[in-house]
Design a protein around this motif. Structure first.
Motif, PDB file in Angstrom:
ATOM      1  N   ALA A  13       0.824  -1.207   0.000  1.00  5.57           N
ATOM      2  CA  ALA A  13       0.000   0.000   0.000  1.00  5.57           C
ATOM      3  C   ALA A  13       0.861   1.261   0.000  1.00  5.57           C
ATOM      4  CB  ALA A  13      -0.935  -0.005   1.216  1.00  5.57           C
ATOM      5  N   GLY A  14       1.910   1.287   0.840  1.00  6.94           N
ATOM      6  CA  GLY A  14       2.760   2.475   0.946  1.00  6.94           C
ATOM      7  C   GLY A  14       3.513   2.790  -0.329  1.00  6.94           C
ATOM      8  N   VAL A  15       4.077   1.763  -0.965  1.00  7.08           N
ATOM      9  CA  VAL A  15       4.804   1.966  -2.225  1.00  7.08           C
ATOM     10  C   VAL A  15       3.854   2.447  -3.310  1.00  7.08           C
ATOM     11  CG1 VAL A  15       5.967   0.748  -4.106  1.00  7.08           C
ATOM     12  CG2 VAL A  15       6.702   0.396  -1.742  1.00  7.08           C
ATOM     13  N   HIS A  16       2.675   1.861  -3.359  1.00  8.48           N
ATOM     14  CA  HIS A  16       1.694   2.275  -4.371  1.00  8.48           C
ATOM     15  C   HIS A  16       1.264   3.722  -4.139  1.00  8.48           C
ATOM     16  CE1 HIS A  16      -1.027   1.531  -7.618  1.00  8.48           C
ATOM     17  NE2 HIS A  16      -2.127   1.725  -6.890  1.00  8.48           N
ATOM     18  N   ALA A  17       1.067   4.084  -2.888  1.00  8.99           N
ATOM     19  CA  ALA A  17       0.694   5.467  -2.564  1.00  8.99           C
ATOM     20  C   ALA A  17       1.790   6.434  -2.982  1.00  8.99           C
ATOM     21  CB  ALA A  17       0.412   5.593  -1.067  1.00  8.99           C
ATOM     22  N   GLY A  18       3.059   6.059  -2.740  1.00 11.94           N
ATOM     23  CA  GLY A  18       4.174   6.914  -3.134  1.00 11.94           C
ATOM     24  C   GLY A  18       4.234   7.119  -4.632  1.00 11.94           C
ATOM     25  N   LYS A  19       4.030   6.054  -5.389  1.00 13.08           N
ATOM     26  CA  LYS A  19       4.035   6.147  -6.847  1.00 13.08           C
ATOM     27  C   LYS A  19       2.926   7.073  -7.337  1.00 13.08           C
ATOM     28  CE  LYS A  19       7.149   3.277  -8.713  1.00 13.08           C
ATOM     29  NZ  LYS A  19       7.994   3.536  -9.890  1.00 13.08           N
ATOM     30  N   LEU A  20       1.738   6.916  -6.758  1.00 18.72           N
ATOM     31  CA  LEU A  20       0.597   7.731  -7.181  1.00 18.72           C
ATOM     32  C   LEU A  20       0.774   9.197  -6.800  1.00 18.72           C
ATOM     33  CD1 LEU A  20      -2.321   5.305  -6.261  1.00 18.72           C
ATOM     34  CD2 LEU A  20      -1.420   5.784  -8.535  1.00 18.72           C
ATOM     35  N   LEU A  21       1.291   9.449  -5.608  1.00 17.12           N
ATOM     36  CA  LEU A  21       1.514  10.836  -5.176  1.00 17.12           C
ATOM     37  C   LEU A  21       2.545  11.523  -6.060  1.00 17.12           C
ATOM     38  CD1 LEU A  21       1.430  10.398  -1.302  1.00 17.12           C
ATOM     39  CD2 LEU A  21      -0.160  11.786  -2.667  1.00 17.12           C
ATOM     40  N   HIS A  22       3.563  10.779  -6.478  1.00 19.75           N
ATOM     41  CA  HIS A  22       4.548  11.348  -7.396  1.00 19.75           C
ATOM     42  C   HIS A  22       3.868  11.802  -8.687  1.00 19.75           C
ATOM     43  CE1 HIS A  22       7.855  11.690 -10.234  1.00 19.75           C
ATOM     44  NE2 HIS A  22       7.263  10.772 -10.976  1.00 19.75           N
ATOM     45  N   LYS A  23       2.991  10.988  -9.225  1.00 16.14           N
ATOM     46  CA  LYS A  23       2.301  11.342 -10.469  1.00 16.14           C
ATOM     47  C   LYS A  23       1.397  12.564 -10.271  1.00 16.14           C
ATOM     48  CE  LYS A  23       2.270   6.676 -12.437  1.00 16.14           C
ATOM     49  NZ  LYS A  23       1.415   5.547 -12.900  1.00 16.14           N
ATOM     50  N   LYS A  24       0.755  12.641  -9.112  1.00 12.30           N
ATOM     51  CA  LYS A  24      -0.165  13.756  -8.862  1.00 12.30           C
ATOM     52  C   LYS A  24       0.560  15.090  -8.680  1.00 12.30           C
ATOM     53  CE  LYS A  24      -4.205  11.481  -8.311  1.00 12.30           C
ATOM     54  NZ  LYS A  24      -5.451  11.760  -9.069  1.00 12.30           N
ATOM     55  N   HIS A  42      11.647  -2.920   0.035  1.00 11.29           N
ATOM     56  CA  HIS A  42      10.253  -3.332  -0.056  1.00 11.29           C
ATOM     57  C   HIS A  42      10.237  -4.853  -0.202  1.00 11.29           C
ATOM     58  CE1 HIS A  42       6.145  -3.751  -1.462  1.00 11.29           C
ATOM     59  NE2 HIS A  42       6.534  -4.149  -2.663  1.00 11.29           N
ATOM     60  N   THR A  43       9.436  -5.527   0.600  1.00 11.98           N
ATOM     61  CA  THR A  43       9.387  -6.986   0.595  1.00 11.98           C
ATOM     62  C   THR A  43       8.176  -7.481  -0.173  1.00 11.98           C
ATOM     63  OG1 THR A  43      10.447  -7.065   2.773  1.00 11.98           O
ATOM     64  CG2 THR A  43       9.329  -9.060   2.034  1.00 11.98           C
ATOM     65  N   LEU A  44       8.403  -8.438  -1.060  1.00 10.36           N
ATOM     66  CA  LEU A  44       7.300  -9.065  -1.793  1.00 10.36           C
ATOM     67  C   LEU A  44       6.688 -10.141  -0.901  1.00 10.36           C
ATOM     68  CD1 LEU A  44       9.035  -9.429  -5.285  1.00 10.36           C
ATOM     69  CD2 LEU A  44       7.641  -7.533  -4.434  1.00 10.36           C
ATOM     70  N   VAL A  63      13.169  -5.514  -2.872  1.00 11.75           N
ATOM     71  CA  VAL A  63      13.336  -4.462  -3.868  1.00 11.75           C
ATOM     72  C   VAL A  63      13.796  -3.207  -3.129  1.00 11.75           C
ATOM     73  CG1 VAL A  63      12.306  -3.184  -5.771  1.00 11.75           C
ATOM     74  CG2 VAL A  63      11.415  -5.444  -5.179  1.00 11.75           C
ATOM     75  N   ASP A  64      14.950  -2.690  -3.505  1.00 13.44           N
ATOM     76  CA  ASP A  64      15.507  -1.503  -2.862  1.00 13.44           C
ATOM     77  C   ASP A  64      14.547  -0.326  -3.023  1.00 13.44           C
ATOM     78  OD1 ASP A  64      17.026   0.867  -2.309  1.00 13.44           O
ATOM     79  OD2 ASP A  64      18.852  -0.305  -2.536  1.00 13.44           O
ATOM     80  N   ILE A  65      14.153   0.285  -1.923  1.00 10.98           N
ATOM     81  CA  ILE A  65      13.193   1.391  -1.976  1.00 10.98           C
ATOM     82  C   ILE A  65      13.777   2.594  -2.717  1.00 10.98           C
ATOM     83  CG2 ILE A  65      11.836   3.019  -0.597  1.00 10.98           C
ATOM     84  CD1 ILE A  65      11.718   0.876   1.588  1.00 10.98           C
ATOM     85  N   ARG A  66      15.065   2.837  -2.530  1.00  9.67           N
ATOM     86  CA  ARG A  66      15.690   3.953  -3.249  1.00  9.67           C
ATOM     87  C   ARG A  66      15.676   3.713  -4.755  1.00  9.67           C
ATOM     88  NH1 ARG A  66      18.478   3.465   1.571  1.00  9.67           N
ATOM     89  NH2 ARG A  66      18.576   5.386   2.812  1.00  9.67           N
ATOM     90  N   LYS A  67      15.767   2.455  -5.159  1.00  5.20           N
ATOM     91  CA  LYS A  67      15.677   2.126  -6.586  1.00  5.20           C
ATOM     92  C   LYS A  67      14.272   2.428  -7.101  1.00  5.20           C
ATOM     93  CE  LYS A  67      17.447  -1.744  -8.103  1.00  5.20           C
ATOM     94  NZ  LYS A  67      17.654  -3.209  -8.359  1.00  5.20           N
ATOM     95  N   ILE A  68      13.257   2.077  -6.322  1.00  2.30           N
ATOM     96  CA  ILE A  68      11.873   2.291  -6.743  1.00  2.30           C
ATOM     97  C   ILE A  68      11.589   3.770  -6.991  1.00  2.30           C
ATOM     98  CG2 ILE A  68       9.451   2.126  -6.022  1.00  2.30           C
ATOM     99  CD1 ILE A  68      10.193  -0.391  -4.463  1.00  2.30           C
ATOM    100  N   PHE A  69      12.104   4.640  -6.106  1.00  4.02           N
ATOM    101  CA  PHE A  69      11.782   6.064  -6.184  1.00  4.02           C
ATOM    102  C   PHE A  69      12.941   6.923  -6.691  1.00  4.02           C
ATOM    103  CE2 PHE A  69       8.773   4.379  -3.044  1.00  4.02           C
ATOM    104  CZ  PHE A  69       7.586   4.813  -3.622  1.00  4.02           C
ATOM    105  N   ALA A  70      13.867   6.295  -7.406  1.00  2.00           N
ATOM    106  CA  ALA A  70      14.997   7.043  -7.970  1.00  2.00           C
ATOM    107  C   ALA A  70      14.493   8.124  -8.921  1.00  2.00           C
ATOM    108  CB  ALA A  70      15.938   6.089  -8.704  1.00  2.00           C
ATOM    109  N   LYS A  71      15.003   9.342  -8.758  1.00  2.00           N
ATOM    110  CA  LYS A  71      14.669  10.479  -9.612  1.00  2.00           C
ATOM    111  C   LYS A  71      13.172  10.791  -9.600  1.00  2.00           C
ATOM    112  CE  LYS A  71      18.844  11.300 -10.990  1.00  2.00           C
ATOM    113  NZ  LYS A  71      19.525  12.567 -10.687  1.00  2.00           N
ATOM    114  N   ARG A  72      12.518  10.539  -8.469  1.00  2.70           N
ATOM    115  CA  ARG A  72      11.102  10.853  -8.343  1.00  2.70           C
ATOM    116  C   ARG A  72      10.870  11.784  -7.163  1.00  2.70           C
ATOM    117  NH1 ARG A  72      11.434   6.445 -11.263  1.00  2.70           N
ATOM    118  NH2 ARG A  72       9.768   5.978 -12.756  1.00  2.70           N
TER     119      ARG A  72
END
Length: 634
Positions: A13-24, A42-44, A63-72
């Motif tokens: 939920a948290g990772v998905h929220a971060g991705k969506l907030l970045h887009k908004k 982030h653990t699968l 999954v490295d969290i910094r990798k997920i949100f790199a340049k975001r």
């Protein structure tokens, strides 16, 4: 003044929220977004059983969290939050660092529920984190190491008795992996399989109760077929270090894996907010705490009922609660209308070992899948999720873990993709193919391809046929009964001229066939004929020059092992192009299949790729747009 949004927890939920907030808010400099988690990855969670059962290594579920949100527009901070002051709108870490917020999104997840059963928290192993999965894997190995040294038959039997408590999704997936792995371990440790006992236990009368009866029956039958001891209507009363009490019977074991229940995490339960059921915080339809409209709860932390049923604690529901929360935060900041939560659960999937699964797909009219097809669907959905959070990088990594590096043939496609051989066997073939391409290139230079049009006419065969037919018609006309002698002579003269042209064309094509052999493709495809007539023919020398240079460079790079992955693909493509133009005979096919064989990294053996690719990869990953787009492999 900037609005500060903090997401607490980097679960689904948290990772998905971060991705969506970045887009908004990516173009809004008045908003700051911060994600806080006590771990850097982030653990699968849905794949923990694969690590616990040693089908994949631990890197597969991190999954490295910094990798997920790199340049975001999401800053990640690793911190262990101890308390939240809702009046001051501050979070305080165990290191006494404070973080202020205007909007807080809590997604700290859930934790196992032991229902107060004696000894569970002390002696049973849970499967609810990356550390849990690694711990179970090491424990199972330790049991086999101890068992082979044990001379007492009863103690040996207890060491090889494995119990999974709980027959829900996690329990069934765990026992499926466990029974497969113990068979592998039996072979490695020279243990008789009959000595190993793997059981799944549940207080309910059936496994996977959320699924249709048809799938429950198939899943149960599969477990029996795999050799799992299925114990239903069997409550666990107590767990000790060397035994478990199940349905009033003492079962000697050193391994109880607890997957029997889940509840909201204790952190969320101790925040002082109004609680719902099972340790989950009560929220309204906007995913806000009913105590504070600047605090949103998502995923397993949120308790909300639809039609008198709580939103399930699954990944899809976690994503949908995050979407509602993000929309409403954005609406509040921008002055737009908020929306109420409405779930849309589209299915459930469960793997039972590495090759079999059951799935119920679809919201309105669910489709039941089982076996290989269900496993394929599960893998595809996992890859789609990973592509969304970390692009090509993580998707390719998943494929490596699940298909190409898997051990003991424990993949839904068996071990066909994971069978590997050393690259040095390809070295002589790589050099040979390179030499042959260079010979082709230099031969064309010697024939004058850089000076005049030399490419074979793609319609050579039809030219012969047409010319001969014309000649035959003309001769027939000449030999027929003519109205006047003058007409007959004229017709005969035309026939002879046409026949001469036909013979000339046939001679030219005959020379070409003699040089290149019988064309593999006699009738050139229409689209290729159009390209030849309208693009290649008017610029024949230019195209021939490019072709010659490509063949020479291609050959040289294969010989020295430089970018062999790319040049092997070019080699295959060039072979297809030449074949489609009708310029080659069947002998060209070995170029194509040879190129395919070399794609898999043949340049790493006595080639420049061994030195250059690691150097390039290291620098490529540092480029901003590459990190942002995840266009790199680890």
């Amino acid at each position: 003044m900037k609005k500060r949004i903090i997401i607490l927890g980097a679960g689904y939920a948290g990772v998905h929220a971060g991705k969506l907030l970045h887009k908004k808010f990516r173009k809004d400099d008045t908003v700051e977004i911060t994600l806080i988690d006590r771990k850097p990855y982030h653990t699968l969670m849905t794949e923990l059983h694969e690590v616990a059962g040693h089908r994949t290594n631990e890197d597969a579920i991190r999954v490295d969290i910094r990798k997920i949100f790199a340049k975001r527009k999401v800053d990640f901070i690793q911190a262990d939050i101890a308390s939240i002051d809702f009046e001051m709108q501050e979070l305080r870490s165990k290191d006494d660092i404070t973080f202020s917020y205007d909007y807080l999104v809590i997604g700290t997840g859930s934790e196992p529920c032991d229902y107060g059963i004696e000894g569970v928290s002390e002696h049973a192993m849970t499967l609810w984190s990356y550390e849990d999965a690694v711990r179970i894997r090491e424990h199972i190995l330790h049991m086999f190491r101890e068992a082979v040294k044990e001379t007492n038959p009863k103690k040996r039997k207890s060491l090889l008795n494995f119990i999974v408590a709980g027959a829900g999704f996690t329990g069934v997936e765990m026992v499926g992996e466990l029974v497969e792995w113990t068979k592998v371990l039996a072979h490695e440790f020279k243990v008789d399989r009959e000595e190993i006992n793997v059981s799944i236990v549940d207080i309910l009368p059936k496994i996977l109760p959320i699924l249709p009866d048809k799938l429950i029956h198939k899943a149960t039958r599969r477990l029996y077929k795999m050799g799992v001891n299925v114990l239903l209507d069997s409550p666990i009363e107590k767990v000790d270090k060397t035994y478990a009490s199940i349905g009033g019977q003492i079962v000697h074991t050193h391994t109880v894996i607890w997957t029997a229940g889940v509840m909201g995490c204790s952190f969320g339960a101790n925040l002082g907010l109004t609680m719902g059921k099972k340790g989950r915080v009560q929220v309204n339809a906007y995913m806000q705490s009913i105590d504070d409209d600047h605090v949103y709860l998502i995923g397993d932390n949120a308790y909300f009922e639809e039609d008198h049923h709580p939103v399930p604690q699954i990944v899809e529901a976690a994503h949908q609660t995050a979407e509602t929360a993000v929309h409403n935060i954005h609406a509040d900041i921008t002055g737009k209308e908020k929306e109420k939560f409405k779930s849309n659960i589209r299915g459930f999937m469960v793997s039972i070992g590495s090759r079999y699964g059951v799935a119920n797909i679809g919201a309105k009219k669910p489709v039941a899948l089982s076996g290989w097809l269900a496993m394929l669907m599960k893998h595809l959905i996992n890859m789609v999720y990973l592509f969304k959070i970390a692009g090509v990088n993580r998707t390719f990594s998943y494929m490596l873990h699940e298909f190409f590096h898997v051990k003991d043939r424990r993949s839904f496609v068996g071990g066909h993709f994971s069978k590997a051989s050393p690259n040095f066997f390809l070295l002589p073939f790589r050099v040979y193919l390179g030499v042959m391409w260079m010979i082709e290139g230099f031969k064309k230079i010697d024939e004058g391809w850089l000076k005049e049009a030399k490419m074979i006419a793609s319609d050579a065969a039809s030219t012969i046929s047409g010319a001969v037919e014309t000649a035959t018609d003309a001769v027939s006309a000449a030999s027929g009964a003519a109205a006047t002698a003058t007409d007959a002579v004229t017709a005969a003269s035309g026939a002879v001229a046409t026949a001469t042209d036909a013979v000339t064309a046939a001679t030219q094509v005959g020379e070409q066939v003699s040089q290149y052999g019988e064309p593999l493709i006699k009738n050139v495809p229409g689209f290729m004929q159009w390209i030849i007539d309208n693009i290649v023919a008017p610029n024949a020398v230019a195209f021939q020059t490019v072709m010659v240079i490509t063949e020479i460079v291609l050959g040289a790079c294969l010989i020295i092992g430089l970018f062999t992955f790319v040049w092997s693909i070019v080699s295959a493509g060039l072979t297809v192009m030449i074949t489609l133009t009708g310029m080659s005979d069947a002998s060209i096919l070995w170029y194509f299949f040879g190129s395919i064989a070399l794609i898999g990294g043949s340049g790493s053996m006595f080639g420049l790729d061994y030195y250059i690719l690691p150097w390039l990869k290291k620098r490529w990953k540092k480029i901003g747009i590459v990190r942002k787009s995840y266009l790199y492999f680890d």
